[in-house]
Design an enzyme around this catalytic site. Structure first.
Site, PDB file in Angstrom:
ATOM      1  N   LYS A   1     -26.428 -29.320  11.919  1.00 41.72           N
ATOM      2  CA  LYS A   1     -27.672 -29.605  11.184  1.00 41.72           C
ATOM      3  C   LYS A   1     -27.312 -29.490   9.715  1.00 41.72           C
ATOM      4  O   LYS A   1     -26.811 -28.445   9.286  1.00 41.72           O
ATOM      5  CB  LYS A   1     -28.736 -28.575  11.549  1.00 41.72           C
ATOM      6  CG  LYS A   1     -29.996 -28.577  10.676  1.00 41.72           C
ATOM      7  CD  LYS A   1     -30.916 -27.417  11.081  1.00 41.72           C
ATOM      8  CE  LYS A   1     -32.315 -27.539  10.493  1.00 41.72           C
ATOM      9  NZ  LYS A   1     -32.538 -26.744   9.297  1.00 41.72           N
TER      10      LYS A   1
HETATM   11  O1  G3H Z   1     -32.712 -24.630   7.281  1.00 42.45           O
HETATM   12  C1  G3H Z   1     -33.799 -24.063   7.253  1.00 42.45           C
HETATM   13  C2  G3H Z   1     -34.969 -24.546   7.968  1.00 42.45           C
HETATM   14  O2  G3H Z   1     -34.623 -24.952   9.231  1.00 42.45           O
HETATM   15  C3  G3H Z   1     -35.760 -25.518   7.129  1.00 42.45           C
HETATM   16  O3  G3H Z   1     -36.047 -26.776   7.638  1.00 42.45           O
HETATM   17  P1  G3H Z   1     -36.690 -27.851   6.616  1.00 42.45           P
HETATM   18  O4  G3H Z   1     -35.844 -27.771   5.353  1.00 42.45           O
HETATM   19  O5  G3H Z   1     -36.573 -29.185   7.258  1.00 42.45           O
HETATM   20  O6  G3H Z   1     -38.096 -27.454   6.340  1.00 42.45           O
END
Ligand code: G3H
Length: 281
Positions: free
Chosen positions: A193
Site C-alpha cells: 500500500k
Molecule cells: O496510511 C494511513 C491510513 O491508512 C490513511 O489512509 P488515507 O490516507 O487513504 O486516508
C-alpha cells in the site's frame, strides 16, 4: 509450502482472482489521529463499508473487537490488521516533533486470533537519523518472517516521510516510490500500500520495477470527487492492483455509494465520466 497455501487463499480474499484487483478501505485513522470526520462512530462507518461491498478493510486491533459482530456478516470485507502505530502524520504541525515515531502494537498471532486475513505495517524511509529507517526495515523483516511461518499475507506500507532533505516534501516523487516499493518487495512483502505519484506514466514505471501487487493509498480527502476518481483511474491504468483508500471513502457523502463507484472503475474498468454520471457521489 502449506504456509504459502494459506497466504494465497487469504490474499485472494482481498485481491480478487476474477479481476486481479482490490477495492479495499483504510479505516485505521483513529489509531494515529483520533476521532475525525468519518470515524466518530466506527460501527456506523463499518456498516457503510460492508454495504458498499469493499473487498478488504484495514483496521486496528481495537476496531476489530468493536466491529466484531459486523465483520461476521455475509458480505463483510476481509480484515487487514494494522500492527503498528505512528505519530508521523501528526508531526510536526501538531506536536512539533522533529521526526515521527513508529512502534509495533500487535503481532501476527494476535492478528490471526482477531480474524485477520492479512497484516499491514508502515515502512517509513527518509528520517534524518538513519537508525530510525533501519528500525523500520527491521520491524518489517520481523513481521514478514512471522507472517511467512503462519501463512498470512504481509502488506507493507512504504512511504517517504520525515524531515531529511532527501525526502522532505517528496512523498509523491516517483524515484522515491520506486525505491521504497522495491525495497518492500525485496524484504518479502506480499502486497504493498503506498502513495500515488500523481500521473499514470510515472506510476507505470514504479509498478514495472516492483514485483508484487501495489494498492494505492488515498491521502487527505481531495477537493472534488472527480480528483479522487482520476487518481484511482490513473493508478489502475498504470497497472496498480487496486486501492486501499481511507478518507476519500469514509469521509465521502455516502461511503457505500463511493465504494460502489470505485468498484465500477477498479473491477469494472469504467471511465471516470461514466461513474460521475451513474453514481450519486
Ligand atoms: O496510511 C494511513 C491510513 O491508512 C490513511 O489512509 P488515507 O490516507 O487513504 O486516508
Amino acid at each position: 509450502m502449506s504456509a504459502q497455501c494459506g497466504k494465497n487463499v487469504r490474499l485472494s480474499r482481498i485481491i480478487k482472482k476474477s479481476t486481479g484487483k482490490s477495492v479495499s478501505v483504510a479505516f485505521d485513522h483513529g489509531l494515529d489521529d483520533g476521532p475525525m470526520l468519518g470515524n466518530i462512530h466506527p460501527r456506523e462507518t463499518m456498516e457503510k463499508i460492508i454495504e458498499g461491498g469493499a473487498d478488504g478493510v484495514l483496521i486496528s486491533p481495537g476496531c476489530a473487537r468493536i466491529c466484531n459482530d459486523l465483520l461476521c456478516d455475509d458480505n463483510a470485507p476481509s480484515v487487514i490488521l494494522r500492527l503498528d502505530w505512528t505519530n508521523t502524520f501528526r508531526a510536526p504541525d501538531e506536536l512539533n516533533y522533529e521526526e515521527g515515531r513508529n512502534i509495533l502494537i500487535s503481532d501476527v498471532e494476535s492478528a490471526l486470533a482477531l480474524g485477520a486475513d492479512a497484516v499491514l505495517t508502515f515502512m517509513f524511509i527518509g528520517y534524518e537519523h538513519s537508525e530510525v529507517e533501519a528500525r523500520e526495515i527491521a520491524k518489517n523483516a520481523e513481521i514478514c518472517r512471522a507472517a511467512a511461518r503462519l501463512g498470512i499475507p504481509h502488506i507493507m506500507e512504504p512511504m517517504a516521510r520525515g524531515n531529511a532533505k532527501r525526502t522532505a516534501g517528496r512523498e509523491m516523487d516517483p524515484k522515491l516510490i520506486a525505491l521504497h516499493t522495491r525495497m518492500a518487495a525485496e524484504i518479502g512483502a506480499d502486497a504493498i500500500k503506498t502513495d500515488y505519484t500523481g500521473d499514470a506514466v510515472s506510476y507505470a514505471k514504479v509498478i514495472d520495477g516492483c514485483p508484487v501487487p501495489i494498492l494505492i493509498a488515498g491521502g487527505p480527502k481531495t477537493s472534488s470527487v472527480k480528483e479522487s476518481l482520476d487518481m484511482v483511474k490513473g493508478a489502475i491504468d498504470a497497472g496498480a492492483s487496486g486501492i486501499l483508500l481511507g478518507r476519500n471513502v469514509v469521509q465521502a457523502k455516502d461511503p457505500a455509494e463511493m465504494i460502489r463507484a470505485l468498484r465500477a472503475i477498479v473491477h469494472g474498468g469504467e471511465e471516470v465520466d461514466y461513474v460521475l454520471k451513474h453514481f450519486d457521489i
